[in-house]
Design a protein around this motif. Sequence first.
Motif, PDB file in Angstrom:
ATOM      1  N   ALA A  90      52.504  40.560  72.863  1.00 57.56           N
ATOM      2  CA  ALA A  90      53.184  39.344  73.323  1.00 57.56           C
ATOM      3  C   ALA A  90      52.331  38.096  73.143  1.00 57.56           C
ATOM      4  N   SER A  91      51.049  38.160  73.518  1.00 55.95           N
ATOM      5  CA  SER A  91      50.211  36.975  73.416  1.00 55.95           C
ATOM      6  C   SER A  91      50.016  36.558  71.965  1.00 55.95           C
ATOM      7  N   ASP A  92      49.894  37.529  71.061  1.00 49.46           N
ATOM      8  CA  ASP A  92      49.716  37.217  69.642  1.00 49.46           C
ATOM      9  C   ASP A  92      50.976  36.592  69.050  1.00 49.46           C
ATOM     10  N   VAL A  93      52.127  37.210  69.309  1.00 47.62           N
ATOM     11  CA  VAL A  93      53.380  36.731  68.725  1.00 47.62           C
ATOM     12  C   VAL A  93      53.746  35.353  69.255  1.00 47.62           C
ATOM     13  N   LEU A  94      53.703  35.181  70.564  1.00 46.91           N
ATOM     14  CA  LEU A  94      54.111  33.901  71.137  1.00 46.91           C
ATOM     15  C   LEU A  94      53.132  32.791  70.759  1.00 46.91           C
ATOM     16  N   GLY A  95      51.836  33.106  70.717  1.00 42.08           N
ATOM     17  CA  GLY A  95      50.858  32.114  70.291  1.00 42.08           C
ATOM     18  C   GLY A  95      51.043  31.725  68.839  1.00 42.08           C
ATOM     19  N   LEU A  96      51.301  32.709  67.973  1.00 40.64           N
ATOM     20  CA  LEU A  96      51.516  32.431  66.557  1.00 40.64           C
ATOM     21  C   LEU A  96      52.784  31.621  66.349  1.00 40.64           C
ATOM     22  N   TRP A  97      53.846  31.979  67.062  1.00 40.59           N
ATOM     23  CA  TRP A  97      55.102  31.248  66.900  1.00 40.59           C
ATOM     24  C   TRP A  97      54.968  29.802  67.398  1.00 40.59           C
ATOM     25  N   HIS A  98      54.290  29.596  68.499  1.00 47.38           N
ATOM     26  CA  HIS A  98      54.027  28.230  68.973  1.00 47.38           C
ATOM     27  C   HIS A  98      53.298  27.416  67.904  1.00 47.38           C
TER      28      HIS A  98
ATOM     29  N   ALA B 265      64.411  27.434  68.740  1.00 46.02           N
ATOM     30  CA  ALA B 265      65.395  27.454  67.660  1.00 46.02           C
ATOM     31  C   ALA B 265      65.319  28.762  66.877  1.00 46.02           C
ATOM     32  N   VAL B 266      65.601  29.863  67.558  1.00 42.92           N
ATOM     33  CA  VAL B 266      65.607  31.185  66.939  1.00 42.92           C
ATOM     34  C   VAL B 266      66.882  31.902  67.357  1.00 42.92           C
ATOM     35  N   ARG B 267      67.222  32.943  66.622  1.00 47.94           N
ATOM     36  CA  ARG B 267      68.444  33.673  66.964  1.00 47.94           C
ATOM     37  C   ARG B 267      68.285  34.452  68.265  1.00 47.94           C
ATOM     38  N   VAL B 268      67.176  35.168  68.396  1.00 45.91           N
ATOM     39  CA  VAL B 268      66.913  35.950  69.606  1.00 45.91           C
ATOM     40  C   VAL B 268      65.415  35.885  69.892  1.00 45.91           C
ATOM     41  N   MET B 269      65.054  35.680  71.151  1.00 45.26           N
ATOM     42  CA  MET B 269      63.648  35.765  71.551  1.00 45.26           C
ATOM     43  C   MET B 269      63.531  36.717  72.736  1.00 45.26           C
ATOM     44  N   ARG B 270      62.654  37.694  72.595  1.00 44.72           N
ATOM     45  CA  ARG B 270      62.354  38.631  73.681  1.00 44.72           C
ATOM     46  C   ARG B 270      60.881  38.443  74.035  1.00 44.72           C
ATOM     47  N   PRO B 271      60.566  37.598  75.012  1.00 40.55           N
ATOM     48  CA  PRO B 271      59.165  37.261  75.274  1.00 40.55           C
ATOM     49  C   PRO B 271      58.362  38.358  75.949  1.00 40.55           C
ATOM     50  N   ARG B 272      59.032  39.317  76.570  1.00 37.92           N
ATOM     51  CA  ARG B 272      58.264  40.403  77.221  1.00 37.92           C
ATOM     52  C   ARG B 272      59.041  41.708  77.110  1.00 37.92           C
ATOM     53  N   GLN B 273      58.495  42.588  76.302  1.00 38.40           N
ATOM     54  CA  GLN B 273      59.052  43.919  76.134  1.00 38.40           C
ATOM     55  C   GLN B 273      57.971  44.928  76.517  1.00 38.40           C
ATOM     56  N   LEU B 274      58.318  45.823  77.398  1.00 35.85           N
ATOM     57  CA  LEU B 274      57.344  46.797  77.882  1.00 35.85           C
ATOM     58  C   LEU B 274      57.043  47.815  76.791  1.00 35.85           C
ATOM     59  N   LEU B 275      55.776  47.964  76.461  1.00 42.51           N
ATOM     60  CA  LEU B 275      55.346  49.008  75.542  1.00 42.51           C
ATOM     61  C   LEU B 275      54.983  50.214  76.387  1.00 42.51           C
ATOM     62  N   MET B 276      55.645  51.339  76.134  1.00 44.00           N
ATOM     63  CA  MET B 276      55.471  52.532  76.942  1.00 44.00           C
ATOM     64  C   MET B 276      55.105  53.705  76.048  1.00 44.00           C
ATOM     65  N   ALA B 277      54.391  54.677  76.612  1.00 42.18           N
ATOM     66  CA  ALA B 277      53.936  55.815  75.817  1.00 42.18           C
ATOM     67  C   ALA B 277      53.877  57.077  76.664  1.00 42.18           C
ATOM     68  N   ARG B 278      53.916  58.210  75.967  1.00 38.52           N
ATOM     69  CA  ARG B 278      53.832  59.519  76.607  1.00 38.52           C
ATOM     70  C   ARG B 278      53.179  60.473  75.623  1.00 38.52           C
ATOM     71  N   SER B 279      52.101  61.134  76.026  1.00 40.38           N
ATOM     72  CA  SER B 279      51.387  62.042  75.130  1.00 40.38           C
ATOM     73  C   SER B 279      51.540  63.508  75.522  1.00 40.38           C
ATOM     74  N   ALA B 280      52.353  63.770  76.542  1.00 37.86           N
ATOM     75  CA  ALA B 280      52.621  65.147  76.973  1.00 37.86           C
ATOM     76  C   ALA B 280      54.131  65.352  77.009  1.00 37.86           C
ATOM     77  N   ALA B 281      54.541  66.603  77.145  1.00 34.77           N
ATOM     78  CA  ALA B 281      55.972  66.898  77.208  1.00 34.77           C
ATOM     79  C   ALA B 281      56.624  66.110  78.332  1.00 34.77           C
ATOM     80  N   SER B 282      57.907  65.875  78.213  1.00 33.45           N
ATOM     81  CA  SER B 282      58.641  65.056  79.175  1.00 33.45           C
ATOM     82  C   SER B 282      58.606  65.652  80.577  1.00 33.45           C
ATOM     83  N   ASP B 283      58.635  64.768  81.562  1.00 31.80           N
ATOM     84  CA  ASP B 283      58.746  65.206  82.949  1.00 31.80           C
ATOM     85  C   ASP B 283      60.154  65.699  83.283  1.00 31.80           C
ATOM     86  N   ALA B 284      61.131  65.317  82.473  1.00 29.38           N
ATOM     87  CA  ALA B 284      62.525  65.689  82.713  1.00 29.38           C
ATOM     88  C   ALA B 284      62.943  66.792  81.740  1.00 29.38           C
ATOM     89  N   PRO B 285      63.930  67.602  82.110  1.00 24.02           N
ATOM     90  CA  PRO B 285      64.391  68.655  81.191  1.00 24.02           C
ATOM     91  C   PRO B 285      65.168  68.073  80.026  1.00 24.02           C
TER      92      PRO B 285
END
Length: 276
Positions: free
Chosen positions: A94-102, A114-134
Amino acid sequence: MRHCRVLDERDRDRVARIVDADPVVNCFLASRVDAGVLAPGGVGEVWGYPRRNPYALLHLGANCVPVNMDAEARAAFVDDLGRWRNFIAMVGPASDVLGLWHALCERWGESYEAVRVMRPRQLLMARSAASDAPADPRLRLAVADDFDSYFRAAAAMYHEELEEDPLITNPVGYRTYVRSLIEQRRAFTIVEGAEVVFKADLGAMSSRVAQVQGVWVKPELRGRGLSVGGMAGVTDAIVASGRTASLYVNDFNAPAVATYRRCGYAEVGALASVLF
């Protein structure tokens, strides 16, 4: 003289070291390097700053993706870009993209909004083990016979998420892309009858990370837990391949965030997207 240099195969080891510092954040660029972006005739370019011993990177293709960018590198990239722009999206930390666009807006004399869509904060999520849900036992890889229904679902997801109808703006290209996902065994689905009711794609994949994109549930079936079982199965398949599962989601999409957390995903960063 340009501040940056277009990198090539001779820079592969250096690029790999920069990307490997955070393989989840840098999954997209790693996937492009694996696809040959540094080779002669590769699709897109990777710029490095400074010219000698670069530490900051900028991928330029359909997507503009900054990597490890500080203020000095940002100024250099902006100066070398000049008035040139043929990318359709800017995605990354987020800091890189928004700073570069500014900085680009100041250089180009354009409005930041003046853009079609701006998403200023998108959560980056990860999982390195099998899911907690079935996992939903019906989840499987999509096959050629699923294409028509999968394509309709993919187009509906794209329209809903990105506020653009790919059947109008890029019907041939988008059809080709969706077909390639199925052919490359990167499209997961749950089918009821002959209709796709859940879908998820592996939009970017490196040797260490697979990034889930295009998650969609048929609207009439939302709220019934279908997405949890589907995402659990996708996550298990990624982890079984020896990779970390990752994704990014709009911070305001509470149902989706809840689904991913139920599957055991944890927030590891924040991305931003600017779509033109």
